[in-house]
Motif scaffolding. Structure first.
Motif, mmCIF file in Angstrom:
data_model
loop_
_atom_site.group_PDB
_atom_site.id
_atom_site.type_symbol
_atom_site.label_atom_id
_atom_site.label_comp_id
_atom_site.label_asym_id
_atom_site.label_seq_id
_atom_site.Cartn_x
_atom_site.Cartn_y
_atom_site.Cartn_z
ATOM 1 N N UNK A 25 -12.768 99.038 -58.173
ATOM 2 C CA UNK A 25 -13.399 99.257 -56.883
ATOM 3 C C UNK A 25 -13.513 100.682 -56.432
ATOM 4 N N UNK A 26 -13.289 101.635 -57.317
ATOM 5 C CA UNK A 26 -13.390 103.026 -56.894
ATOM 6 C C UNK A 26 -13.549 103.961 -58.065
ATOM 7 N N UNK A 27 -13.451 105.235 -57.799
ATOM 8 C CA UNK A 27 -13.614 106.257 -58.832
ATOM 9 C C UNK A 27 -12.253 106.589 -59.412
ATOM 10 N N UNK A 28 -11.846 105.816 -60.399
ATOM 11 C CA UNK A 28 -10.524 105.992 -61.007
ATOM 12 C C UNK A 28 -10.365 107.391 -61.584
ATOM 13 N N UNK A 29 -11.427 107.876 -62.211
ATOM 14 C CA UNK A 29 -11.333 109.168 -62.905
ATOM 15 C C UNK A 29 -11.038 110.318 -61.952
ATOM 16 N N UNK A 30 -11.388 110.164 -60.698
ATOM 17 C CA UNK A 30 -11.212 111.255 -59.752
ATOM 18 C C UNK A 30 -9.858 111.281 -59.076
ATOM 19 N N UNK A 31 -8.986 110.344 -59.412
ATOM 20 C CA UNK A 31 -7.700 110.236 -58.725
ATOM 21 C C UNK A 31 -6.535 110.552 -59.639
ATOM 22 N N UNK A 32 -5.589 111.286 -59.093
ATOM 23 C CA UNK A 32 -4.307 111.371 -59.751
ATOM 24 C C UNK A 32 -3.590 110.039 -59.594
ATOM 25 N N UNK A 33 -2.741 109.702 -60.552
ATOM 26 C CA UNK A 33 -2.032 108.425 -60.527
ATOM 27 C C UNK A 33 -0.535 108.676 -60.584
ATOM 28 N N UNK A 34 0.198 107.893 -59.818
ATOM 29 C CA UNK A 34 1.642 108.054 -59.801
ATOM 30 C C UNK A 34 2.357 106.720 -59.902
ATOM 31 N N UNK A 93 8.723 98.712 -59.009
ATOM 32 C CA UNK A 93 7.894 99.858 -59.394
ATOM 33 C C UNK A 93 6.486 99.684 -58.831
ATOM 34 N N UNK A 94 5.999 100.758 -58.232
ATOM 35 C CA UNK A 94 4.686 100.766 -57.620
ATOM 36 C C UNK A 94 3.806 101.825 -58.266
ATOM 37 N N UNK A 95 2.551 101.482 -58.496
ATOM 38 C CA UNK A 95 1.601 102.503 -58.902
ATOM 39 C C UNK A 95 0.787 102.918 -57.682
ATOM 40 N N UNK A 96 0.307 104.127 -57.728
ATOM 41 C CA UNK A 96 -0.428 104.670 -56.599
ATOM 42 C C UNK A 96 -1.528 105.600 -57.091
ATOM 43 N N UNK A 110 1.145 111.427 -50.030
ATOM 44 C CA UNK A 110 -0.120 112.032 -50.453
ATOM 45 C C UNK A 110 -1.037 111.036 -51.152
ATOM 46 N N UNK A 111 -0.530 109.856 -51.432
ATOM 47 C CA UNK A 111 -1.312 108.841 -52.144
ATOM 48 C C UNK A 111 -1.977 107.889 -51.152
ATOM 49 N N UNK A 115 -0.468 99.790 -55.410
ATOM 50 C CA UNK A 115 -0.411 98.463 -55.987
ATOM 51 C C UNK A 115 0.669 97.641 -55.313
ATOM 52 N N UNK A 116 0.805 96.405 -55.719
ATOM 53 C CA UNK A 116 1.702 95.478 -55.045
ATOM 54 C C UNK A 116 3.140 95.583 -55.508
ATOM 55 N N UNK A 117 3.388 96.285 -56.586
ATOM 56 C CA UNK A 117 4.746 96.421 -57.086
ATOM 57 C C UNK A 117 5.074 95.398 -58.154
#
Length: 124
Positions: A25-34, A93-96, A110-111, A115-117
Motif C-alpha cells: 500500500x505504499x512506496x516501500x523503496x522510499x522508506x527506511x525499515x526498522x 518484535x515490531x517492524x516499522x 521517527x517511524x 506492524x502488529x508485532x
C-alpha cells in the motif's frame, strides 16, 4: 503503508529464527525499515534498521553480530535473521517504516508505520 510481521515463535537458547515484514500500500523503496522489540514491563527498544537503499544497516549493541537485517525491495519485504538467541531476546518484535535519516533511525518516534508485532520466546 501497511506492515505485516511474521516468523516469531518459541525457540531454545542458541537457536535461530527469521522474522519477515511484508509491506503493502505504499512506496516501500522510499522508506527506511526498522525492527524494535518490547518485553513485558519494558519500553520499546531499537533492535536493527536498514536505510531505504539497503546499503547501510544499524544494530543495537545487544544484538550486533547475532542479528542481521536485510530487505528485498522487489518483494517489499524486510527480514531479521536472529542467531544465537538468548532468553533476554524474548519480546514482541515490531517492524516499522519511516522516512528516517541517520540521526533518527534508532528513534521509534521517527517511524510512521508499524506492524502488529510477532512474539519471540527464547527458553533457557
Amino acid at each position: 503503508v501497511q506492515l505485516q510481521a511474521s516468523g516469531g515463535g518459541l525457540v531454545q537458547a542458541g537457536g535461530s529464527l527469521r522474522l519477515s515484514c511484508a509491506a503493502s500500500g505504499g512506496t516501500f523503496r522510499g522508506h527506511g525499515m526498522g525492527w524494535f522489540r518490547q518485553a513485558p514491563g519494558k519500553e520499546r527498544e531499537f533492535v536493527a534498521a536498514i536505510r531505504a537503499s539497503g546499503g547501510n544497516t544499524y544494530y543495537s549493541n545487544s544484538v550486533k553480530d547475532r542479528f542481521t537485517i536485510s530487505r528485498d525491495n522487489a518483494k517489499n519485504t524486510v527480514y531479521l535473521q536472529m542467531n544465537s538467541l538468548k532468553p533476554e531476546d524474548t519480546a514482541v518484535y515490531y517492524c516499522a517504516a519511516g522516512r528516517v535519516i541517520l540521526t533518527t533511525i534508532r528513534d521509534p518516534t521517527a517511524y510512521d508505520y508499524w506492524g502488529q508485532g510477532t512474539q519471540v520466546t527464547v527458553s533457557s
